[in-house]
Design a protein around this motif. Structure first.
Motif, PDB file in Angstrom:
ATOM      1  N   ARG A 132       5.009 -25.963  25.133  1.00  0.00           N
ATOM      2  CA  ARG A 132       4.440 -26.034  26.875  1.00  0.00           C
ATOM      3  C   ARG A 132       5.030 -24.860  27.981  1.00  0.00           C
ATOM      4  N   ARG A 133       4.052 -24.555  28.533  1.00  0.00           N
ATOM      5  CA  ARG A 133       4.401 -24.247  29.943  1.00  0.00           C
ATOM      6  C   ARG A 133       5.335 -24.917  30.426  1.00  0.00           C
ATOM      7  N   GLY A 134       6.369 -23.432  30.822  1.00  0.00           N
ATOM      8  CA  GLY A 134       7.830 -23.601  31.602  1.00  0.00           C
ATOM      9  C   GLY A 134       9.315 -23.673  29.884  1.00  0.00           C
ATOM     10  N   ARG A 135       8.239 -23.659  28.070  1.00  0.00           N
ATOM     11  CA  ARG A 135       8.902 -23.698  27.244  1.00  0.00           C
ATOM     12  C   ARG A 135       9.939 -25.089  27.133  1.00  0.00           C
ATOM     13  N   THR A 136       8.973 -26.099  27.572  1.00  0.00           N
ATOM     14  CA  THR A 136       8.759 -27.272  27.258  1.00  0.00           C
ATOM     15  C   THR A 136       8.999 -27.906  25.843  1.00  0.00           C
TER      16      THR A 136
ATOM     17  N   THR B 173      17.520 -16.881  19.915  1.00  0.00           N
ATOM     18  CA  THR B 173      17.516 -17.771  18.470  1.00  0.00           C
ATOM     19  C   THR B 173      17.252 -19.120  18.339  1.00  0.00           C
ATOM     20  N   VAL B 174      17.624 -20.125  19.691  1.00  0.00           N
ATOM     21  CA  VAL B 174      17.077 -21.107  19.600  1.00  0.00           C
ATOM     22  C   VAL B 174      15.350 -20.981  19.956  1.00  0.00           C
ATOM     23  N   LEU B 175      15.119 -20.556  20.542  1.00  0.00           N
ATOM     24  CA  LEU B 175      13.292 -20.051  20.663  1.00  0.00           C
ATOM     25  C   LEU B 175      12.905 -19.590  19.555  1.00  0.00           C
ATOM     26  N   ARG B 176      13.121 -19.326  18.777  1.00  0.00           N
ATOM     27  CA  ARG B 176      12.809 -18.848  16.871  1.00  0.00           C
ATOM     28  C   ARG B 176      12.879 -20.048  16.642  1.00  0.00           C
ATOM     29  N   GLY B 177      13.709 -21.195  16.321  1.00  0.00           N
ATOM     30  CA  GLY B 177      13.959 -22.075  15.744  1.00  0.00           C
ATOM     31  C   GLY B 177      12.904 -22.878  16.333  1.00  0.00           C
ATOM     32  N   TYR B 178      12.635 -23.386  17.079  1.00  0.00           N
ATOM     33  CA  TYR B 178      11.655 -23.937  17.825  1.00  0.00           C
ATOM     34  C   TYR B 178      10.306 -22.836  17.685  1.00  0.00           C
ATOM     35  N   GLN B 179       9.761 -22.090  17.570  1.00  0.00           N
ATOM     36  CA  GLN B 179       8.962 -21.735  16.932  1.00  0.00           C
ATOM     37  C   GLN B 179       8.515 -22.458  15.729  1.00  0.00           C
ATOM     38  N   GLN B 180       9.676 -22.175  15.113  1.00  0.00           N
ATOM     39  CA  GLN B 180       9.089 -22.711  13.396  1.00  0.00           C
ATOM     40  C   GLN B 180       8.897 -23.512  13.777  1.00  0.00           C
ATOM     41  N   LEU B 181       8.972 -24.288  14.007  1.00  0.00           N
ATOM     42  CA  LEU B 181       9.011 -25.958  14.291  1.00  0.00           C
ATOM     43  C   LEU B 181       7.262 -25.931  14.587  1.00  0.00           C
ATOM     44  N   ARG B 182       7.134 -24.964  16.111  1.00  0.00           N
ATOM     45  CA  ARG B 182       5.588 -25.366  16.475  1.00  0.00           C
ATOM     46  C   ARG B 182       4.585 -25.237  15.092  1.00  0.00           C
ATOM     47  N   ASP B 183       5.474 -23.893  15.181  1.00  0.00           N
ATOM     48  CA  ASP B 183       3.941 -22.843  13.309  1.00  0.00           C
ATOM     49  C   ASP B 183       4.228 -24.711  11.964  1.00  0.00           C
ATOM     50  N   GLU B 184       5.060 -25.393  11.820  1.00  0.00           N
ATOM     51  CA  GLU B 184       4.947 -26.009  11.326  1.00  0.00           C
ATOM     52  C   GLU B 184       4.220 -27.682  11.875  1.00  0.00           C
ATOM     53  N   GLY B 185       3.415 -27.702  12.710  1.00  0.00           N
ATOM     54  CA  GLY B 185       3.036 -28.593  13.345  1.00  0.00           C
ATOM     55  C   GLY B 185       3.836 -29.762  14.100  1.00  0.00           C
ATOM     56  N   LEU B 186       5.012 -29.367  13.838  1.00  0.00           N
ATOM     57  CA  LEU B 186       5.713 -30.499  14.481  1.00  0.00           C
ATOM     58  C   LEU B 186       6.441 -30.695  16.205  1.00  0.00           C
ATOM     59  N   VAL B 187       6.153 -29.314  16.534  1.00  0.00           N
ATOM     60  CA  VAL B 187       6.815 -29.516  17.814  1.00  0.00           C
ATOM     61  C   VAL B 187       5.461 -28.981  18.806  1.00  0.00           C
TER      62      VAL B 187
ATOM     63  N   ALA C 180      15.661 -24.784  25.162  1.00  0.00           N
ATOM     64  CA  ALA C 180      16.099 -23.733  24.913  1.00  0.00           C
ATOM     65  C   ALA C 180      17.865 -23.673  25.639  1.00  0.00           C
ATOM     66  N   ARG C 181      17.444 -23.102  26.720  1.00  0.00           N
ATOM     67  CA  ARG C 181      18.127 -22.159  27.839  1.00  0.00           C
ATOM     68  C   ARG C 181      19.709 -24.008  27.431  1.00  0.00           C
ATOM     69  N   ASN C 182      19.600 -24.863  27.633  1.00  0.00           N
ATOM     70  CA  ASN C 182      20.753 -25.538  27.136  1.00  0.00           C
ATOM     71  C   ASN C 182      21.539 -25.627  26.029  1.00  0.00           C
ATOM     72  N   VAL C 183      20.112 -26.065  24.819  1.00  0.00           N
ATOM     73  CA  VAL C 183      20.787 -25.333  23.620  1.00  0.00           C
ATOM     74  C   VAL C 183      21.946 -24.550  23.269  1.00  0.00           C
ATOM     75  N   ALA C 184      21.356 -23.407  23.816  1.00  0.00           N
ATOM     76  CA  ALA C 184      21.844 -22.154  23.801  1.00  0.00           C
ATOM     77  C   ALA C 184      23.706 -21.470  24.222  1.00  0.00           C
ATOM     78  N   ALA C 185      23.031 -22.782  25.219  1.00  0.00           N
ATOM     79  CA  ALA C 185      24.747 -22.107  26.429  1.00  0.00           C
ATOM     80  C   ALA C 185      25.458 -23.249  25.278  1.00  0.00           C
ATOM     81  N   THR C 186      25.078 -24.524  25.065  1.00  0.00           N
ATOM     82  CA  THR C 186      26.141 -25.321  24.426  1.00  0.00           C
ATOM     83  C   THR C 186      26.551 -24.829  22.895  1.00  0.00           C
TER      84      THR C 186
END
Length: 121
Positions: free
Chosen positions: A69-73, A52-66, A39-45
């Motif tokens: 893991r610990r360390g935000r992987t 904002t990136v983490l919210r997008g990733y959390q949406q994917l998690r909530d949908e069961g797609l992602v 998320a840090r790399n996406v945000a910087a790029t």
């Protein structure tokens, strides 16, 4: 995996981040077990906020797609439903086309209902 956003779009950036990953899954350029960029790399790029990136990733998690893991992987889940992904990607493309054509939500939904009805016949 390339995650992009359109700053001129009315769609929230977090939704665009999640949509880019869904599109990659639906298109076959990403699959179960693949790691998402940090998320840090996406945000910087992209020049957007980390949360904002983490919210997008959390949406994917909530949908069961992602799986987050610990360390935000973030890793694409092995249970990603390909049919649902293709449908979501097609719906997103339809929504973009409807917006570009100047259709209201009601007009777009009516067109989609009519198309589904026509296929039933």
């Amino acid at each position: 995996m390339l995650i992009t956003v359109d700053f001129s779009s009315a769609q929230p950036l977090a939704d665009q981040v999640a949509g880019a990953v869904r599109a990659a899954l639906a298109g076959g350029t990403a699959g179960p077990g693949d790691r998402l960029p940090s998320a840090r790399n996406v945000a910087a790029t992209l020049g957007i906020n980390l949360h904002t990136v983490l919210r997008g990733y959390q949406q994917l998690r909530d949908e069961g797609l992602v799986e987050l893991r610990r360390g935000r992987t973030a890793v694409i889940s092995g249970t990603a439903d390909q049919l649902r992904l293709r449908l979501a990607a097609a719906a997103e493309e339809f929504a973009k086309a409807a917006r570009q054509a100047g259709a209201s939500d009601e007009e777009a939904l009516a067109a989609a209902r009519q198309a589904l009805h026509n296929l039933r016949d």
